[in-house]
Scaffold this motif. Structure first.
Motif, mmCIF file in Angstrom:
data_model
loop_
_atom_site.group_PDB
_atom_site.id
_atom_site.type_symbol
_atom_site.label_atom_id
_atom_site.label_comp_id
_atom_site.label_asym_id
_atom_site.label_seq_id
_atom_site.Cartn_x
_atom_site.Cartn_y
_atom_site.Cartn_z
ATOM 1 N N SER A 85 39.851 43.692 34.964
ATOM 2 C CA SER A 85 39.931 45.011 34.328
ATOM 3 C C SER A 85 40.975 45.916 34.959
ATOM 4 C CB SER A 85 38.561 45.692 34.365
ATOM 5 O OG SER A 85 37.627 44.944 33.628
ATOM 6 N N ASP A 86 41.135 45.833 36.281
ATOM 7 C CA ASP A 86 42.105 46.704 36.954
ATOM 8 C C ASP A 86 43.551 46.278 36.728
ATOM 9 O OD1 ASP A 86 42.112 44.465 38.569
ATOM 10 O OD2 ASP A 86 41.500 45.517 40.382
ATOM 11 N N VAL B 219 37.871 49.328 29.678
ATOM 12 C CA VAL B 219 37.755 48.014 30.299
ATOM 13 C C VAL B 219 37.236 46.946 29.343
ATOM 14 C CG1 VAL B 219 37.497 48.941 32.611
ATOM 15 C CG2 VAL B 219 35.465 48.493 31.249
#
Length: 104
Positions: A80-81, A93
């Motif tokens: 997600s990052d 996300v």
């Protein structure tokens, strides 16, 4: 009413293939994250109806896409990052939010 609409009233535009962990998580009521996506079929826009497919090839849910198909291809398998770095922006996300899917 929203779940009935998602499940039957929309034409399906594509398919997202999930890894085993993502399929288990989605079946347990969790959102689909990019890390669990292994393949994208079709061409669809954000908000389009799509089908979710497990590693055995079985379709098991209908959902509303949180990202366009070309975006999904760019972020498939990513944490997600890493979404913002891959796309230059982030819509959130989840590729599919848990409230936007209906299990078969």
């Amino acid at each position: 009413a929203k779940r009935v609409w998602i499940a039957g009233a929309l034409a399906v535009s594509g398919r997202l293939h999930l890894d085993a962990g993502a399929a288990v998580a989605v079946r347990a009521g969790r959102s689909l994250l990019a890390a669990g996506l292994t393949q994208v079929e079709g061409s669809f826009d954000r908000g389009s109806a799509i089908r979710l497919v497990d590693p055995a090839g079985a379709e098991f849910a209908t959902a509303l896409a949180g990202y366009d198909s070309h975006e999904c291809r760019q972020i498939a398998g990513k944490q997600s990052d890493a979404i913002e770095a891959a796309l230059g922006y982030r819509r959130g996300v989840a590729l599919v939010h848990a409230t936007d899917l209906v299990l078969d």
